[in-house]
Enzyme design. Structure first.
Site, PDB file in Angstrom:
ATOM      1  N   GLY A   1       0.837  -1.194   0.000  1.00 39.08           N
ATOM      2  CA  GLY A   1       0.000   0.000   0.000  1.00 39.08           C
ATOM      3  C   GLY A   1       0.870   1.241   0.000  1.00 39.08           C
ATOM      4  O   GLY A   1       2.066   1.172   0.264  1.00 39.08           O
TER       5      GLY A   1
ATOM      6  N   CYS B   1       5.222  -6.436   1.424  1.00 42.30           N
ATOM      7  CA  CYS B   1       5.646  -5.028   1.349  1.00 42.30           C
ATOM      8  C   CYS B   1       5.105  -4.232   2.539  1.00 42.30           C
ATOM      9  O   CYS B   1       5.549  -4.410   3.656  1.00 42.30           O
ATOM     10  CB  CYS B   1       5.265  -4.421   0.001  1.00 42.30           C
ATOM     11  N   TYR B   2       4.086  -3.376   2.350  1.00 39.47           N
ATOM     12  CA  TYR B   2       3.531  -2.644   3.487  1.00 39.47           C
ATOM     13  C   TYR B   2       3.058  -3.623   4.556  1.00 39.47           C
ATOM     14  O   TYR B   2       3.266  -3.407   5.756  1.00 39.47           O
ATOM     15  CB  TYR B   2       2.356  -1.766   3.011  1.00 39.47           C
TER      16      TYR B   2
ATOM     17  N   HIS C   1       7.502  -8.161  -4.067  1.00 39.25           N
ATOM     18  CA  HIS C   1       6.150  -8.455  -4.552  1.00 39.25           C
ATOM     19  C   HIS C   1       6.137  -9.777  -5.322  1.00 39.25           C
ATOM     20  O   HIS C   1       6.384  -9.780  -6.529  1.00 39.25           O
ATOM     21  CB  HIS C   1       5.654  -7.321  -5.454  1.00 39.25           C
TER      22      HIS C   1
ATOM     23  N   GLU D   1       3.637 -11.290  -6.275  1.00 42.37           N
ATOM     24  CA  GLU D   1       2.462 -11.341  -7.146  1.00 42.37           C
ATOM     25  C   GLU D   1       2.708 -10.766  -8.535  1.00 42.37           C
ATOM     26  O   GLU D   1       1.938 -11.019  -9.453  1.00 42.37           O
ATOM     27  CB  GLU D   1       1.270 -10.625  -6.486  1.00 42.37           C
TER      28      GLU D   1
ATOM     29  N   SER E   1     -22.684  -8.106 -25.603  1.00 41.77           N
ATOM     30  CA  SER E   1     -21.908  -7.147 -26.382  1.00 41.77           C
ATOM     31  C   SER E   1     -20.942  -7.836 -27.335  1.00 41.77           C
ATOM     32  O   SER E   1     -20.267  -7.185 -28.114  1.00 41.77           O
ATOM     33  CB  SER E   1     -21.079  -6.308 -25.410  1.00 41.77           C
ATOM     34  N   GLY E   2     -20.857  -9.156 -27.235  1.00 38.27           N
ATOM     35  CA  GLY E   2     -19.844  -9.852 -28.016  1.00 38.27           C
ATOM     36  C   GLY E   2     -18.601 -10.095 -27.190  1.00 38.27           C
ATOM     37  O   GLY E   2     -17.704 -10.819 -27.595  1.00 38.27           O
ATOM     38  N   GLY E   3     -18.531  -9.510 -26.009  1.00 36.13           N
ATOM     39  CA  GLY E   3     -17.398  -9.756 -25.115  1.00 36.13           C
ATOM     40  C   GLY E   3     -17.590 -11.085 -24.403  1.00 36.13           C
ATOM     41  O   GLY E   3     -18.701 -11.624 -24.342  1.00 36.13           O
TER      42      GLY E   3
ATOM     43  N   ASP F   1     -17.432 -11.855 -21.237  1.00 32.32           N
ATOM     44  CA  ASP F   1     -18.169 -11.875 -19.968  1.00 32.32           C
ATOM     45  C   ASP F   1     -19.680 -11.992 -20.200  1.00 32.32           C
ATOM     46  O   ASP F   1     -20.350 -12.820 -19.584  1.00 32.32           O
ATOM     47  CB  ASP F   1     -17.880 -10.610 -19.146  1.00 32.32           C
ATOM     48  N   SER F   2     -20.193 -11.152 -21.104  1.00 35.42           N
ATOM     49  CA  SER F   2     -21.636 -11.215 -21.324  1.00 35.42           C
ATOM     50  C   SER F   2     -22.005 -12.496 -22.065  1.00 35.42           C
ATOM     51  O   SER F   2     -23.100 -13.039 -21.872  1.00 35.42           O
ATOM     52  CB  SER F   2     -22.127  -9.970 -22.062  1.00 35.42           C
ATOM     53  N   THR F   3     -21.097 -13.001 -22.885  1.00 39.94           N
ATOM     54  CA  THR F   3     -21.395 -14.243 -23.606  1.00 39.94           C
ATOM     55  C   THR F   3     -21.523 -15.413 -22.627  1.00 39.94           C
ATOM     56  O   THR F   3     -22.467 -16.200 -22.691  1.00 39.94           O
ATOM     57  CB  THR F   3     -20.271 -14.547 -24.635  1.00 39.94           C
TER      58      THR F   3
ATOM     59  N   LYS G   1     -11.255 -12.330 -14.903  1.00 37.85           N
ATOM     60  CA  LYS G   1     -11.339 -12.567 -16.345  1.00 37.85           C
ATOM     61  C   LYS G   1     -10.733 -13.904 -16.776  1.00 37.85           C
ATOM     62  O   LYS G   1     -11.308 -14.625 -17.577  1.00 37.85           O
ATOM     63  CB  LYS G   1     -10.590 -11.433 -17.050  1.00 37.85           C
TER      64      LYS G   1
END
Ligand code: XMP
Length: 510
Positions: free
Chosen positions: A54, A80-81, A166, A168, A223-225, A227-229, A366
């Site tokens: 952070g 880290c933090y 880090h 990650e 939308s063709g993306g 996620d919505s598909t 995603k």
């Protein structure tokens, strides 16, 4: 859902990456705010706690977590933090130094299950000014940095670890291995208990079936993306014909895209309702200078068109969206953070639609949605499509929105994608497109002097769109892009290649 790790988000830009790495390593993980920690620790499905990095300094700010965390028996990993916070709370010493930034060497002093498979010397990615000068009593130093700071420390009697670097971020070469060790060897997740998004498909379908009443229909904004598909496929698997995907063409898609999307979605067995509202959108957008204003207009008109369509569908009671986990976290937790572009909020269709909300993918990232898509039989080509902004090409026009500029962006973007595909590079990049503004350049065509637009080609690599870099493409690929754009797209004389990372520049021009 089964056992989980909680990632306490101290506002570091990599908190999501931590959760993703834990999930990849087989442990479901969610982000929480520091003040939620106490409650979270009372739940018995929490099997690990990770404290993120952070922007604050433990030397200046009040410690923001309840010390109860240190009484917990579940493994704790401070990054880290988080590492410095653990050191300070447990009686170690944190100091301010000249800092370590970027790739840094660390030396492993002592073996430990967390560090299994690491060499004696490893390159890791650091980004810190404060450092742990002295570990807390009862802690062992497992690794030190080149400057001699505590790079990894561990409590001798409890599974509490701190790492200064880090693990990650992908620049830490063995970062994924550290998370794997943490999940398998420290938390003790067995192979049979591994988190796997694909195994959630039956549960997701069952939940949809249980929520939606027997006579109710669900409208899905597609939308063709990806996620919505995936949202549409899950819902149609759950309730069959009562799932109604609606595809609104706002006139801001790439060339050929509406046709491609429609045929792909129909090929997946979805009976899509197609609404061509392009003329309505474009006449409203024409002449609008401000990009944020265009985003607002597209959002508002989308809701209008959607509502009109919904009103004609009898029994429509639900609205489904492909909202993902980062959208959910960001919309609730950006306290005080600057809003760079308005899309970082869950856009959401307005309440006045009077529909109940269904967001089956709201717990997923995603890459997990892509895995689910593959398992559901979505063609690979579709799974790998680049992300495309909701307001489409409206955010790739700099300055006043005109139809001429829209056509330039549309055609030029298509060429950029085609040439990357031809060079076999499409899958190596996050996004690739062309943007256009009002700058003009003098050209010669035949023997005549002409003046035409400058098109900016933006190609970026990224893991999550939070940061991005531009690839050093082969001269031949860039040349082909340039010569095709200047010869095939009317009124373009110059093609420029954008060579600024995010940050400082964003990916889209506006
Ligand atoms: P920036 O330009 O902020 O973009 O670096 C980060 C990612 O978000 C996408 N983007 C949008 N997506 N609505 C969306 O749905 C928008 O208004 C929007 N603006 C940017 C962008 O394409 C990139 O992947």
């Amino acid at each position: 859902m089964s056992k989980k790790a909680i990632v306490v988000n101290f506002g570091g830009q990599y908190a999501h990456l931590i959760a993703r790495r834990l999930r990849e390593a087989g442990l479901f993980a969610v982000l929480i705010q520091p003040e939620e920690l106490e409650d979270a620790l009372r739940r018995d499905d929490v099997v690990a706690v990770v404290l993120s990095g952070g922007p604050k300094s433990v030397l200046e700010e009040e410690i923001e977590i309840n010390p109860a965390i240190l009484e917990t028996r579940v493994p704790v990993l401070g990054i880290c933090y988080g590492h410095q916070l653990l050191a300070k709370m447990l009686g170690g010493r944190v100091e301010r130094g000249p800092g370590e930034y970027g790739n840094t060497k660390v030396r492993i002093l002592e073996g430990d299950p967390l560090l299994d498979g690491l060499d004696r010397e490893e390159v890791v990615w650091m980004s810190h000014g404060d450092y742990v000068a002295l570990p807390p009593p009862g802690f062992k130093v497992l690794a030190v940095s080149e400057r001699g700071y505590v790079a990894v420390m561990k409590s001798s009697d409890r599974p509490i670890y701190g790492v200064q670097f880090h693990p990650e971020v992908s620049h830490t070469a063995k970062g994924r291995l550290i998370f794997k060790n943490f999940v398998e060897k420290i938390v003790g997740v067995e192979p049979s208990q591994r988190w796997d998004p694909v195994s959630q498909i039956p549960r997701l379908i069952e939940q949809i079936r249980a929520s939606v009443g027997p006579d109710e229909k669900v409208l899905i904004a597609v939308s063709g993306g990806i996620d919505s598909t995936v949202t549409a496929i899950l819902i149609s698997k759950a309730i069959g014909e009562r799932a109604v995907p609606i595809f609104v063409n706002h006139g801001l898609f790439r060339e050929g895209e509406p046709e491609e999307v429609l045929s792909a979605l129909r090929g997946l067995g979805l009976s899509v309702v197609y609404v061509d509202a392009s003329e309505r959108f474009l006449s409203r957008l024409e002449g609008v200078d401000d990009c944020e204003e265009r985003r607002r207009i597209v959002g508002e008109m989308f809701a209008e068109v959607f509502a009109e369509t919904a009103a004609k569908i009898e029994g429509a009671k639900w609205l489904a969206q492909g909202t993902l986990y980062p959208d959910v976290v960001e919309s609730g937790a950006v306290k005080g953070a600057d809003r760079i572009k308005s899309h970082h909020n869950v856009a959401g269709l307005p309440q006045w639609l009077g529909l109940k909300m269904l967001e089956p993918l709201k717990d997923f990232y995603k890459d997990e949605v892509r895995a689910i898509a593959r398992a559901l039989g979505v063609p690979e080509e579709f799974v790998r499509r680049h992300p495309f902004p909701g307001p489409g090409l409206a955010v790739r026009i700099m300055g006043r929105f005109t139809r001429e500029k829209l056509e330039i962006a549309r055609k030029a973007s298509r060429i950029v994608e085609e040439e990357l595909r031809r060079a076999g590079l499409y899958d190596d990049v996050w996004q690739a497109f062309a943007a256009v503004g009002d700058d003009k350049w003098v050209g010669v065509k035949g023997d005549a002097r002409t003046v035409g637009h400058v098109v900016v080609v933006r190609i970026v690599q990224s893991e999550d769109a939070m940061t991005a870099d531009w690839p050093q493409l082969d001269k031949e690929v860039l040349s082909r892009i340039s010569s095709r754009i200047t010869s095939e797209v009317p009124n373009v004389v110059m093609v420029a290649y954008a060579i600024t990372q995010k940050p400082p520049a964003t990916i889209e021009p506006c």
